[in-house]
Write a protein that holds these residues in place. Sequence first.
Motif, PDB file in Angstrom:
ATOM      1  N   GLY A 165      41.353 -47.816  29.106  1.00 38.89           N
ATOM      2  CA  GLY A 165      41.693 -47.375  30.465  1.00 38.89           C
ATOM      3  C   GLY A 165      41.550 -48.506  31.460  1.00 38.89           C
ATOM      4  O   GLY A 165      42.379 -48.682  32.358  1.00 38.89           O
ATOM      5  N   GLU A 166      40.499 -49.287  31.284  1.00 36.26           N
ATOM      6  CA  GLU A 166      40.271 -50.398  32.210  1.00 36.26           C
ATOM      7  C   GLU A 166      41.256 -51.536  31.983  1.00 36.26           C
ATOM      8  O   GLU A 166      41.633 -52.231  32.924  1.00 36.26           O
ATOM      9  N   VAL A 167      41.697 -51.722  30.743  1.00 34.18           N
ATOM     10  CA  VAL A 167      42.760 -52.699  30.459  1.00 34.18           C
ATOM     11  C   VAL A 167      44.025 -52.272  31.219  1.00 34.18           C
ATOM     12  O   VAL A 167      44.693 -53.079  31.872  1.00 34.18           O
ATOM     13  N   CYS A 168      44.316 -50.970  31.162  1.00 41.06           N
ATOM     14  CA  CYS A 168      45.486 -50.438  31.875  1.00 41.06           C
ATOM     15  C   CYS A 168      45.337 -50.621  33.381  1.00 41.06           C
ATOM     16  O   CYS A 168      46.309 -50.916  34.076  1.00 41.06           O
ATOM     17  N   ALA A 169      44.118 -50.428  33.873  1.00 40.66           N
ATOM     18  CA  ALA A 169      43.881 -50.587  35.314  1.00 40.66           C
ATOM     19  C   ALA A 169      44.191 -52.019  35.749  1.00 40.66           C
ATOM     20  O   ALA A 169      44.814 -52.243  36.788  1.00 40.66           O
ATOM     21  N   GLN A 170      43.758 -52.995  34.928  1.00 38.52           N
ATOM     22  CA  GLN A 170      44.076 -54.398  35.241  1.00 38.52           C
ATOM     23  C   GLN A 170      45.580 -54.557  35.388  1.00 38.52           C
ATOM     24  O   GLN A 170      46.080 -55.134  36.358  1.00 38.52           O
ATOM     25  N   ALA A 171      46.299 -54.044  34.398  1.00 38.49           N
ATOM     26  CA  ALA A 171      47.750 -54.212  34.345  1.00 38.49           C
ATOM     27  C   ALA A 171      48.424 -53.505  35.508  1.00 38.49           C
ATOM     28  O   ALA A 171      49.330 -54.053  36.138  1.00 38.49           O
ATOM     29  N   LEU A 172      47.953 -52.304  35.806  1.00 39.26           N
ATOM     30  CA  LEU A 172      48.554 -51.519  36.881  1.00 39.26           C
ATOM     31  C   LEU A 172      48.416 -52.237  38.223  1.00 39.26           C
ATOM     32  O   LEU A 172      49.384 -52.402  38.967  1.00 39.26           O
ATOM     33  N   TYR A 173      47.193 -52.693  38.527  1.00 34.95           N
ATOM     34  CA  TYR A 173      46.968 -53.355  39.807  1.00 34.95           C
ATOM     35  C   TYR A 173      47.669 -54.712  39.866  1.00 34.95           C
ATOM     36  O   TYR A 173      48.166 -55.117  40.905  1.00 34.95           O
ATOM     37  N   GLN A 174      47.728 -55.428  38.734  1.00 36.33           N
ATOM     38  CA  GLN A 174      48.418 -56.724  38.727  1.00 36.33           C
ATOM     39  C   GLN A 174      49.917 -56.529  38.933  1.00 36.33           C
ATOM     40  O   GLN A 174      50.555 -57.281  39.678  1.00 36.33           O
ATOM     41  N   GLY A 175      50.471 -55.520  38.274  1.00 38.09           N
ATOM     42  CA  GLY A 175      51.894 -55.221  38.432  1.00 38.09           C
ATOM     43  C   GLY A 175      52.206 -54.832  39.868  1.00 38.09           C
ATOM     44  O   GLY A 175      53.186 -55.284  40.460  1.00 38.09           O
ATOM     45  N   GLN A 176      51.313 -54.013  40.435  1.00 37.25           N
ATOM     46  CA  GLN A 176      51.496 -53.568  41.814  1.00 37.25           C
ATOM     47  C   GLN A 176      51.428 -54.753  42.783  1.00 37.25           C
ATOM     48  O   GLN A 176      52.260 -54.891  43.679  1.00 37.25           O
ATOM     49  N   ALA A 177      50.452 -55.636  42.569  1.00 44.54           N
ATOM     50  CA  ALA A 177      50.264 -56.784  43.463  1.00 44.54           C
ATOM     51  C   ALA A 177      51.496 -57.682  43.453  1.00 44.54           C
ATOM     52  O   ALA A 177      51.826 -58.329  44.443  1.00 44.54           O
ATOM     53  N   LEU A 178      52.183 -57.700  42.321  1.00 42.40           N
ATOM     54  CA  LEU A 178      53.359 -58.564  42.164  1.00 42.40           C
ATOM     55  C   LEU A 178      54.541 -58.069  42.988  1.00 42.40           C
ATOM     56  O   LEU A 178      55.263 -58.857  43.587  1.00 42.40           O
ATOM     57  N   GLN A 218      40.373 -55.368  46.470  1.00 39.40           N
ATOM     58  CA  GLN A 218      38.969 -55.046  46.192  1.00 39.40           C
ATOM     59  C   GLN A 218      38.875 -54.044  45.042  1.00 39.40           C
ATOM     60  O   GLN A 218      38.031 -54.178  44.148  1.00 39.40           O
ATOM     61  N   ALA A 219      39.778 -53.060  45.056  1.00 38.37           N
ATOM     62  CA  ALA A 219      39.815 -52.090  43.951  1.00 38.37           C
ATOM     63  C   ALA A 219      40.087 -52.810  42.635  1.00 38.37           C
ATOM     64  O   ALA A 219      39.422 -52.564  41.623  1.00 38.37           O
ATOM     65  N   ALA A 220      41.046 -53.746  42.674  1.00 37.55           N
ATOM     66  CA  ALA A 220      41.385 -54.493  41.454  1.00 37.55           C
ATOM     67  C   ALA A 220      40.179 -55.288  40.959  1.00 37.55           C
ATOM     68  O   ALA A 220      39.927 -55.373  39.750  1.00 37.55           O
ATOM     69  N   GLN A 221      39.409 -55.830  41.916  1.00 39.08           N
ATOM     70  CA  GLN A 221      38.215 -56.604  41.544  1.00 39.08           C
ATOM     71  C   GLN A 221      37.175 -55.694  40.876  1.00 39.08           C
ATOM     72  O   GLN A 221      36.522 -56.090  39.904  1.00 39.08           O
ATOM     73  N   GLU A 222      37.055 -54.468  41.387  1.00 39.86           N
ATOM     74  CA  GLU A 222      36.111 -53.532  40.774  1.00 39.86           C
ATOM     75  C   GLU A 222      36.555 -53.169  39.357  1.00 39.86           C
ATOM     76  O   GLU A 222      35.724 -52.948  38.471  1.00 39.86           O
ATOM     77  N   HIS A 250      34.574 -53.181  35.794  1.00 39.17           N
ATOM     78  CA  HIS A 250      34.574 -52.054  34.844  1.00 39.17           C
ATOM     79  C   HIS A 250      34.925 -52.538  33.438  1.00 39.17           C
ATOM     80  O   HIS A 250      34.296 -52.142  32.455  1.00 39.17           O
ATOM     81  N   LEU A 251      35.959 -53.366  33.384  1.00 35.40           N
ATOM     82  CA  LEU A 251      36.403 -53.855  32.070  1.00 35.40           C
ATOM     83  C   LEU A 251      35.269 -54.632  31.393  1.00 35.40           C
ATOM     84  O   LEU A 251      35.009 -54.459  30.201  1.00 35.40           O
ATOM     85  N   ALA A 252      34.581 -55.452  32.178  1.00 34.35           N
ATOM     86  CA  ALA A 252      33.473 -56.244  31.627  1.00 34.35           C
ATOM     87  C   ALA A 252      32.342 -55.333  31.133  1.00 34.35           C
ATOM     88  O   ALA A 252      31.789 -55.545  30.045  1.00 34.35           O
ATOM     89  N   TRP A 253      32.008 -54.301  31.911  1.00 33.62           N
ATOM     90  CA  TRP A 253      30.934 -53.374  31.494  1.00 33.62           C
ATOM     91  C   TRP A 253      31.312 -52.689  30.190  1.00 33.62           C
ATOM     92  O   TRP A 253      30.493 -52.571  29.275  1.00 33.62           O
ATOM     93  N   MET A 293      31.522 -45.900  37.266  1.00 30.68           N
ATOM     94  CA  MET A 293      32.980 -45.984  37.233  1.00 30.68           C
ATOM     95  C   MET A 293      33.596 -44.759  37.902  1.00 30.68           C
ATOM     96  O   MET A 293      34.564 -44.874  38.646  1.00 30.68           O
ATOM     97  N   HIS A 294      33.003 -43.611  37.660  1.00 31.41           N
ATOM     98  CA  HIS A 294      33.528 -42.385  38.265  1.00 31.41           C
ATOM     99  C   HIS A 294      33.490 -42.479  39.792  1.00 31.41           C
ATOM    100  O   HIS A 294      34.459 -42.129  40.466  1.00 31.41           O
ATOM    101  N   ILE A 295      32.386 -42.995  40.327  1.00 31.33           N
ATOM    102  CA  ILE A 295      32.272 -43.174  41.785  1.00 31.33           C
ATOM    103  C   ILE A 295      33.358 -44.123  42.293  1.00 31.33           C
ATOM    104  O   ILE A 295      34.056 -43.838  43.272  1.00 31.33           O
TER     105      ILE A 295
END
Length: 159
Positions: free
Chosen positions: A7-20, A33-37, A41-44, A118-120
């Motif tokens: 899920g967190e891998v997808c989050a990276q991709a989603l935010y990166q795609g959006q930023a582009l 900031q959301a993308a940074q969080e 998450h991915l690291a945790w 993560m839920h928060i």
Amino acid sequence: MRVNHTGEVCAQALYQGQALTAKLPGVRAEMEQAAQEEVDHLAWCHERLQQLDSRPSVLNPIFYAASFAVGAGAGAISDRISLGFVAATEDQVCAHLQRHLGELPPEDTASRAIVEQMHIDEDSHRQSALRAGGLQFPEPVKKTMTLVSRLMTESVSRI
Ligand SMILES: [Fe+2]
Ligand SMILES: [Fe+2]
């Protein structure tokens, strides 16, 4: 935890795609900031998977590519759709994390701490995407997303 990791891998991709592709006037900093969080998450999740002697899903590259395409595609259509997609996705993620919290053994405090934080964060990402003008997706779209997320959860928990 492997599902959360994907899920967190997808989050990276989603935010990166959006930023582009998205313009995000006035809300780019908030989205970054959301993308940074999501990076945190991915690291945790990655660290916790290793502690549990498990491994990430082999399907991650496929999910990354699909999420990137959707993020970039939504951003290219309009910011409202892009932000709406973030909100609807985070909604799915929150529901999944809530379920996962119910299934986690109470003594696994390390996993619980990660899932709770993560839920928060995901809930606050959802709210800021809506505040930023994200479109509320109609019910049938949400239902389809639920179906896709179930398929993803099923496949990733196996391989
Ligand atoms: Fe996340
Ligand atoms: Fe998030």
